[in-house]
Design a protein around this motif. Structure first.
Motif, PDB file in Angstrom:
ATOM      1  N   GLN A 117       0.874  -1.349   0.067  1.00  0.00           N
ATOM      2  CA  GLN A 117      -0.018  -0.010   0.095  1.00  0.00           C
ATOM      3  C   GLN A 117       0.916   1.156  -0.056  1.00  0.00           C
ATOM      4  OE1 GLN A 117      -2.730  -0.851   3.291  1.00  0.00           O
ATOM      5  NE2 GLN A 117      -4.245  -1.700   1.856  1.00  0.00           N
ATOM      6  N   PHE A 118       1.972   1.158   0.601  1.00  0.00           N
ATOM      7  CA  PHE A 118       3.098   2.503   0.582  1.00  0.00           C
ATOM      8  C   PHE A 118       3.370   2.908  -0.912  1.00  0.00           C
ATOM      9  CE2 PHE A 118       7.548   3.507  -0.003  1.00  0.00           C
ATOM     10  CZ  PHE A 118       7.399   4.701   0.388  1.00  0.00           C
ATOM     11  N   LEU A 119       3.470   1.479  -1.860  1.00  0.00           N
ATOM     12  CA  LEU A 119       3.971   1.611  -2.998  1.00  0.00           C
ATOM     13  C   LEU A 119       2.587   2.093  -4.015  1.00  0.00           C
ATOM     14  CD1 LEU A 119       6.187  -1.358  -3.449  1.00  0.00           C
ATOM     15  CD2 LEU A 119       6.862   0.897  -3.439  1.00  0.00           C
ATOM     16  N   GLY A 120       1.562   2.203  -3.385  1.00  0.00           N
ATOM     17  CA  GLY A 120       0.301   2.397  -4.275  1.00  0.00           C
ATOM     18  C   GLY A 120      -0.141   1.302  -4.979  1.00  0.00           C
ATOM     19  N   ARG A 121      -0.025  -0.046  -4.415  1.00  0.00           N
ATOM     20  CA  ARG A 121      -0.527  -0.867  -4.997  1.00  0.00           C
ATOM     21  C   ARG A 121      -2.111  -1.104  -4.445  1.00  0.00           C
ATOM     22  NH1 ARG A 121       3.522  -0.084  -7.406  1.00  0.00           N
ATOM     23  NH2 ARG A 121       5.115  -1.653  -7.791  1.00  0.00           N
ATOM     24  N   GLN A 122      -2.963  -1.592  -5.500  1.00  0.00           N
ATOM     25  CA  GLN A 122      -4.533  -2.046  -5.058  1.00  0.00           C
ATOM     26  C   GLN A 122      -4.694  -3.297  -4.546  1.00  0.00           C
ATOM     27  OE1 GLN A 122      -7.857  -0.152  -7.243  1.00  0.00           O
ATOM     28  NE2 GLN A 122      -6.106   0.405  -8.673  1.00  0.00           N
ATOM     29  N   VAL A 123      -4.802  -3.723  -3.406  1.00  0.00           N
ATOM     30  CA  VAL A 123      -4.661  -4.974  -2.560  1.00  0.00           C
ATOM     31  C   VAL A 123      -5.952  -5.602  -2.700  1.00  0.00           C
ATOM     32  CG1 VAL A 123      -3.681  -6.329  -0.778  1.00  0.00           C
ATOM     33  CG2 VAL A 123      -2.407  -4.196  -1.656  1.00  0.00           C
ATOM     34  N   PHE A 124      -6.170  -6.867  -2.866  1.00  0.00           N
ATOM     35  CA  PHE A 124      -7.612  -7.317  -2.760  1.00  0.00           C
ATOM     36  C   PHE A 124      -7.509  -8.630  -2.077  1.00  0.00           C
ATOM     37  CE2 PHE A 124      -7.315  -5.081  -6.505  1.00  0.00           C
ATOM     38  CZ  PHE A 124      -8.448  -4.130  -6.668  1.00  0.00           C
ATOM     39  N   ILE A 125      -8.643  -9.154  -1.352  1.00  0.00           N
ATOM     40  CA  ILE A 125      -8.764 -10.624  -0.965  1.00  0.00           C
ATOM     41  C   ILE A 125      -9.865 -11.213  -1.671  1.00  0.00           C
ATOM     42  CG2 ILE A 125      -9.154 -12.040   1.103  1.00  0.00           C
ATOM     43  CD1 ILE A 125      -7.750  -9.745   2.898  1.00  0.00           C
ATOM     44  N   VAL A 126      -9.585 -12.305  -1.949  1.00  0.00           N
ATOM     45  CA  VAL A 126     -10.615 -12.992  -2.966  1.00  0.00           C
ATOM     46  C   VAL A 126     -10.710 -14.561  -2.501  1.00  0.00           C
ATOM     47  CG1 VAL A 126     -11.766 -14.027  -5.024  1.00  0.00           C
ATOM     48  CG2 VAL A 126     -10.747 -11.674  -4.998  1.00  0.00           C
ATOM     49  N   SER A 127     -11.624 -14.817  -1.527  1.00  0.00           N
ATOM     50  CA  SER A 127     -11.715 -15.980  -0.799  1.00  0.00           C
ATOM     51  C   SER A 127     -12.955 -16.752  -0.875  1.00  0.00           C
ATOM     52  CB  SER A 127     -11.468 -15.632   0.757  1.00  0.00           C
ATOM     53  OG  SER A 127     -11.492 -16.816   1.592  1.00  0.00           O
ATOM     54  N   GLY A 128     -12.864 -18.135  -0.742  1.00  0.00           N
ATOM     55  CA  GLY A 128     -13.828 -18.913  -0.535  1.00  0.00           C
ATOM     56  C   GLY A 128     -14.364 -19.251   0.858  1.00  0.00           C
TER      57      GLY A 128
END
Length: 300
Positions: A110-121
């Motif tokens: 997130q410091f690098l400006g990435r968009q982070v997601f969690i996709v889970s069953g």
């Protein structure tokens, strides 16, 4: 062995990072169970119900790709019929069993400006608050929602939990959407990528993650909790150590690593690169490994 991001004493060694081609990934997707946390939520519910062996067998057969996930999802939840309080207990287990370097990795991305997601069953009631505690925005988390029987338990007592719900409410049904199917994760990743530019990377341990490979630019298998043979064989990259640190250099570029070092994440970058250089990270295409080593070190 020395690495390019820090000098002795931890001072950033920004001048040592070769500016060669290793393209960054702007969207980073994570599975949850056995990836961000060392537990499988559904198995932990089974321990509470004393039906662990039966449920674990079903879970393993689905995660190993022996049967379709949808065929066992209903079976497990009907067998368990967990209460709201029991799913909250799984959330606490997620927190207590985080995979090493997880919070630092999310912070660095997130410091690098990435968009982070969690996709889970996994079950949303446990996955979402766990993901939020790691700093992942709620709107970037997808998991399986469940409905509860509000007349279950001592509903007349009005003893509510900290979220304002009756903890004795029992599982009634669930949203049988894409995340309950072996190949459904790819559909969710594609939906989340709509309107967002950039390259995408997905990290996960199971065959349902492997099936999302066409929806991303790099599929990273994670074997730090469970090592699944098919994922080892077919993932673009396979992390064969009990840390998510390699995800940072895999998703970053050398110039990103310089920024991370200046911001206090140099140790994490160094740790991830060490795992890559020492062979704890496997590449299906050896040329990809050579490219990242050249980018960071100037030589394989």
């Amino acid at each position: 062995m020395s690495f390019p991001t820090t000098k002795a004493g931890g001072e950033p060694a920004c001048d040592k990072v070769p500016m060669l081609n290793w393209r960054a990934h702007d969207l980073v997707f994570f599975d949850c169970d056995s990836t961000l946390t060392r537990v499988e939520g559904i198995d932990e519910l089974a321990r509470l119900k004393d039906v662990f062996d039966e449920v674990q067998r079903l879970t393993a057969s689905a995660m190993d790709g022996e049967v379709h996930l949808a065929s066992v999802y209903d079976q497990r939840l009907e067998l368990l019929r967990p209460t709201r309080a029991e799913i909250r207990a799984v959330e606490r287990l997620y927190h207590a069993n985080q995979v090493p370097d997880t919070p630092e990795l999310i912070a660095a991305l997130q410091f690098l400006g990435r968009q982070v997601f969690i996709v889970s069953g996994g079950l949303a009631l446990a996955v979402i608050p766990f993901g939020e505690s790691l700093g992942v925005p709620r709107e970037n988390i997808r998991a399986v929602t469940v409905a509860f029987d509000r007349l279950a338990g001592r509903w007349w007592d009005y003893r509510l939990d900290r979220k304002g719900f009756n903890p004795d409410e029992r599982y009634l049904n669930h949203d049988a959407g894409p995340l309950t199917e072996t190949c459904g994760k790819a559909d969710i990743v594609r939906q989340l990528r709509k309107g967002r530019s950039g390259r995408a990377l997905l990290v996960g341990d199971g065959v349902s993650d492997l099936m999302a490979q066409p929806a991303v630019d790099l599929l990273v298998g994670f074997g730090g909790v469970v090592r699944r043979d098919r994922v080892v064989a077919e993932a673009d990259v396979f992390i064969d150590c009990a840390s998510l640190a390699p995800v940072l250099p895999l998703s970053a570029s050398p110039s990103d690593s310089r920024r991370c070092a200046k911001a206090g994440f140099g140790t994490l970058i160094d740790k991830g690169l060490r795992f890559i250089r020492e062979g704890a990270v496997h590449f299906r295409d050896s040329a990809v490994r050579e490219r990242i080593l050249q980018a960071y070190f100037g030589a394989p």
